[in-house]
Design a protein around this motif. Structure first.
Motif, PDB file in Angstrom:
ATOM      1  N   CYS A 210       2.159   6.033  -4.986  1.00  0.00           N
ATOM      2  CA  CYS A 210       2.771   5.774  -3.691  1.00  0.00           C
ATOM      3  C   CYS A 210       3.059   4.287  -3.538  1.00  0.00           C
ATOM      4  O   CYS A 210       2.535   3.453  -4.278  1.00  0.00           O
ATOM      5  CB  CYS A 210       1.884   6.255  -2.550  1.00  0.00           C
ATOM      6  SG  CYS A 210       0.216   5.549  -2.563  1.00  0.00           S
ATOM      7  N   THR A 211       3.891   3.973  -2.576  1.00  0.00           N
ATOM      8  CA  THR A 211       4.175   2.586  -2.201  1.00  0.00           C
ATOM      9  C   THR A 211       3.703   2.387  -0.765  1.00  0.00           C
ATOM     10  O   THR A 211       4.151   3.110   0.138  1.00  0.00           O
ATOM     11  CB  THR A 211       5.672   2.272  -2.321  1.00  0.00           C
ATOM     12  OG1 THR A 211       6.094   2.471  -3.677  1.00  0.00           O
ATOM     13  CG2 THR A 211       5.942   0.831  -1.914  1.00  0.00           C
ATOM     14  N   THR A 213       2.734  -0.274   2.581  1.00  0.00           N
ATOM     15  CA  THR A 213       3.194  -1.499   3.236  1.00  0.00           C
ATOM     16  C   THR A 213       2.154  -1.958   4.244  1.00  0.00           C
ATOM     17  O   THR A 213       1.550  -1.135   4.939  1.00  0.00           O
ATOM     18  CB  THR A 213       4.536  -1.259   3.959  1.00  0.00           C
ATOM     19  OG1 THR A 213       5.482  -0.705   3.039  1.00  0.00           O
ATOM     20  CG2 THR A 213       5.086  -2.555   4.530  1.00  0.00           C
ATOM     21  N   SER A 220       4.151  -5.422   0.339  1.00  0.00           N
ATOM     22  CA  SER A 220       4.360  -4.081  -0.201  1.00  0.00           C
ATOM     23  C   SER A 220       3.521  -3.937  -1.466  1.00  0.00           C
ATOM     24  O   SER A 220       3.443  -4.874  -2.280  1.00  0.00           O
ATOM     25  CB  SER A 220       5.844  -3.856  -0.510  1.00  0.00           C
ATOM     26  OG  SER A 220       6.052  -2.548  -1.012  1.00  0.00           O
ATOM     27  N   TYR A 221       2.889  -2.772  -1.633  1.00  0.00           N
ATOM     28  CA  TYR A 221       1.969  -2.566  -2.757  1.00  0.00           C
ATOM     29  C   TYR A 221       2.300  -1.255  -3.476  1.00  0.00           C
ATOM     30  O   TYR A 221       2.480  -0.208  -2.831  1.00  0.00           O
ATOM     31  CB  TYR A 221       0.516  -2.496  -2.263  1.00  0.00           C
ATOM     32  CG  TYR A 221       0.092  -3.627  -1.382  1.00  0.00           C
ATOM     33  CD1 TYR A 221      -0.249  -4.871  -1.910  1.00  0.00           C
ATOM     34  CD2 TYR A 221       0.022  -3.458  -0.003  1.00  0.00           C
ATOM     35  CE1 TYR A 221      -0.645  -5.911  -1.087  1.00  0.00           C
ATOM     36  CE2 TYR A 221      -0.373  -4.498   0.827  1.00  0.00           C
ATOM     37  CZ  TYR A 221      -0.701  -5.719   0.279  1.00  0.00           C
ATOM     38  OH  TYR A 221      -1.086  -6.746   1.112  1.00  0.00           O
ATOM     39  N   ARG A 222       2.374  -1.316  -4.809  1.00  0.00           N
ATOM     40  CA  ARG A 222       2.392  -0.095  -5.610  1.00  0.00           C
ATOM     41  C   ARG A 222       0.946   0.354  -5.766  1.00  0.00           C
ATOM     42  O   ARG A 222       0.083  -0.434  -6.150  1.00  0.00           O
ATOM     43  CB  ARG A 222       3.015  -0.349  -6.983  1.00  0.00           C
ATOM     44  CG  ARG A 222       4.528  -0.601  -6.940  1.00  0.00           C
ATOM     45  CD  ARG A 222       5.141  -0.657  -8.338  1.00  0.00           C
ATOM     46  NE  ARG A 222       4.552  -1.720  -9.135  1.00  0.00           N
ATOM     47  CZ  ARG A 222       3.763  -1.523 -10.179  1.00  0.00           C
ATOM     48  NH1 ARG A 222       3.452  -0.288 -10.552  1.00  0.00           N
ATOM     49  NH2 ARG A 222       3.274  -2.551 -10.854  1.00  0.00           N
ATOM     50  N   ARG A 224      -2.016   3.833  -6.388  1.00  0.00           N
ATOM     51  CA  ARG A 224      -2.337   5.185  -6.829  1.00  0.00           C
ATOM     52  C   ARG A 224      -3.512   5.696  -6.007  1.00  0.00           C
ATOM     53  O   ARG A 224      -4.494   4.976  -5.783  1.00  0.00           O
ATOM     54  CB  ARG A 224      -2.712   5.204  -8.320  1.00  0.00           C
ATOM     55  CG  ARG A 224      -1.532   4.964  -9.256  1.00  0.00           C
ATOM     56  CD  ARG A 224      -1.931   5.052 -10.712  1.00  0.00           C
ATOM     57  NE  ARG A 224      -2.757   3.925 -11.112  1.00  0.00           N
ATOM     58  CZ  ARG A 224      -3.952   4.022 -11.673  1.00  0.00           C
ATOM     59  NH1 ARG A 224      -4.486   5.226 -11.897  1.00  0.00           N
ATOM     60  NH2 ARG A 224      -4.627   2.940 -12.031  1.00  0.00           N
ATOM     61  N   PHE A 238      -4.697  -0.513  -5.989  1.00  0.00           N
ATOM     62  CA  PHE A 238      -3.486  -1.331  -5.841  1.00  0.00           C
ATOM     63  C   PHE A 238      -3.125  -1.891  -7.220  1.00  0.00           C
ATOM     64  O   PHE A 238      -3.772  -2.803  -7.716  1.00  0.00           O
ATOM     65  CB  PHE A 238      -3.737  -2.470  -4.848  1.00  0.00           C
ATOM     66  CG  PHE A 238      -4.059  -2.005  -3.458  1.00  0.00           C
ATOM     67  CD1 PHE A 238      -3.057  -1.803  -2.528  1.00  0.00           C
ATOM     68  CD2 PHE A 238      -5.377  -1.760  -3.083  1.00  0.00           C
ATOM     69  CE1 PHE A 238      -3.353  -1.372  -1.241  1.00  0.00           C
ATOM     70  CE2 PHE A 238      -5.682  -1.338  -1.809  1.00  0.00           C
ATOM     71  CZ  PHE A 238      -4.667  -1.134  -0.873  1.00  0.00           C
ATOM     72  N   ASP A 240      -0.461  -3.608  -8.463  1.00  0.00           N
ATOM     73  CA  ASP A 240       0.176  -4.897  -8.664  1.00  0.00           C
ATOM     74  C   ASP A 240      -0.579  -6.030  -7.986  1.00  0.00           C
ATOM     75  O   ASP A 240      -0.059  -7.123  -7.833  1.00  0.00           O
ATOM     76  CB  ASP A 240       1.617  -4.884  -8.147  1.00  0.00           C
ATOM     77  CG  ASP A 240       1.695  -4.412  -6.697  1.00  0.00           C
ATOM     78  OD1 ASP A 240       0.630  -4.083  -6.139  1.00  0.00           O
ATOM     79  OD2 ASP A 240       2.806  -4.356  -6.149  1.00  0.00           O
TER      80      ASP A 240
END
Length: 470
Positions: A210-211, A213, A220-222, A224, A238, A240
């Protein structure tokens, strides 16, 4: 009804009943005597005699009550509080047998029993200490291992409350607000993407990418989202975060797995004490007049599930906007130079308000500290509507209103040491107050005050203490 009254109050009512009974009997006896004499000229004499007897009975009853209160009621109350502190707060100070010298063998017998029980628990305490040290070592190794993993990871309950966060996750959360156990993730991340990902996780039982915010929309964070096997809740990673956060700067692992199964849907009054989050705070000020003086320092710590959470604390200098008097600087060692460039009360107050969100605010002499915050509530653009507990009143409930209830006296009773260099610093006094709270919570539960509402009801009986203190 009487069972809800303190021992000293019940004894006072008993002596009031004795005085009333004596006055009734003497009045009845004089009235019967006057009727038998049947001489109206003696009426004034009989009334004067009753007045003299009435004052005599009242004075005698009051004198005996004072002696009984000082030599029986107060010592019993003091011994009870000391026994409860030894039983539930880990205090090992000697019982004050001298103060209870008129109670016969009660005090020595209680002291002997307490010493015997303390001796028998030493082996258990040693075993617990050894196991605690082992767990601490394991936690240290786990923390070191996670620190080397360049991703931020946290665990959340099914209601999206934070249960665990590692060092990198702490830095991610801190970009929005201070990281806190049992805080809602919705305070940090926008709710819709998080709830959608969680719905997919629950439906499939599989990991979800998911992404996310931040609530302010600036980050914004990529991420799982992974299930926890048979346990409730989920893990959020998180991916990234390593780009912005150095692993070597990580904070220790912070967690409380009991929060996975905690539900806080009930009103504060009905919540059990162990289910509450507390934020214990203290302030240092330019003076003692809340209507004109200003805050120069704020310190706060969080207590979750009956323990102080390491790493979750505030320690802020505050620019008061007015000169700090030399007399105040002599007490808290904060000078005008030290607060230059520090945030003003509006920013500092908002930070404390966020830190205390969904928690019970605790302070020693809370009306004093809260008066400063509430005076500036409009500038902060917040409402100070948190539930509040005062450790002055908790001390009075547990140790009796007649005892001293300063922070130093309370810490001495509970064997809490405040380092000299931390006394009269906001964080140092906040930590000492939090340690006192942690030791008093099991004592309150042992008295049958298991919910927040029952504790508040008990403290209201001693509200006059705060009026006198302020």
């Amino acid at each position: 009804m009487l069972n809800r009254l303190s021992l000293r109050l019940r004894i006072f009512l008993f002596f009031c009943l004795l005085a009333f009974g004596a006055l009734t009997v003497s009045s009845l006896a004089l009235w019967i005597s006057y009727r038998r004499v049947a001489d109206p000229d003696l009426l004034d004499s009989f009334i004067f005699a009753e007045i003299l007897m009435g004052f005599g009975f009242l004075a005698l009853t009051a004198a005996v009550w004072l002696l009984f209160d000082d030599n029986v009621a107060k010592p019993i109350e003091r011994i009870s509080a000391q026994l409860r502190a030894r039983a539930h707060a880990g205090v090992s100070t000697e019982l004050d047998t001298q103060a209870a010298r008129y109670l016969g063998d009660l005090a020595p017998a209680a002291a002997g029993l307490a010493d015997q029980l303390s001796g028998k628990t030493m082996d258990v305490a040693q075993a617990v200490a050894e196991e605690t040290a082992h767990l601490a070592a394991e936690k240290h190794r786990l923390t070191a291992l996670l620190t080397e993993i360049p991703v931020a990871m946290l665990l959340a309950s099914p209601t999206h409350k934070i249960v665990l966060y590692d060092g990198q996750a702490a830095e991610v959360l801190a970009q929005v607000a201070h990281p806190r156990l049992n805080a809602s993730l919705f305070e940090y991340l926008q709710s819709n993407p998080l709830e959608e990902a969680h719905a997919r996780l629950v439906k499939t039982g599989l990991e979800v990418a998911c992404t996310l915010t931040s609530v302010d929309g600036t980050q914004s964070y990529r991420a799982r989202m992974k299930p926890l096997g048979g346990a409730p809740g989920y893990m959020l990673i998180f991916e990234d975060s390593a780009a912005n956060i150095a692993p070597e700067a990580a904070r220790p692992l912070v967690y409380d797995f009991d929060l996975l199964n905690t539900s806080t849907d009930e009103a504060f009054e009905n919540l059990a004490l162990q289910d509450l989050c507390f934020v214990v705070f203290d302030t240092e000020t330019t003076g003692l007049l809340p209507h004109k003086d200003e805050i120069v320092q704020i310190g706060a710590v969080r207590v979750v599930n009956g323990r102080i959470v390491d790493g979750e604390q505030l320690d802020m200098l505050v620019d008061p906007g007015i000169p700090i008097p030399p007399a105040s600087t002599k007490v808290h060692k904060i000078s005008d130079r030290m607060v230059q460039g520090a945030p003003g009360i509006a920013d500092a107050g908002r930070a404390l308000h966020q830190f205390a969100r969904d928690a019970v605010i605790v302070a020693h002499n809370a009306p004093f500290d809260m008066a400063f915050l509430r005076r500036h509530a409009k500038h902060m653009d917040v409402d100070w509507d948190h539930p509040i507990l005062d450790t002055v009143l908790l001390s009075a409930v547990l140790f009796g209103a007649s005892d001293k209830h300063t922070l130093d006296a309370l810490c001495e009773r509970l064997e809490i040491t405040i380092p000299d260099q931390l006394r009269h610093t906001a964080l140092g006094d906040a930590v000492a107050t939090a340690e006192a709270l942690v030791r008093m919570l099991p004592m309150l539960q042992a008295r049958g005050m298991t919910t927040f509402g029952l504790v508040v009801e008990a403290t209201r009986q001693h509200g006059r203490l705060l009026e006198d203190l302020n």
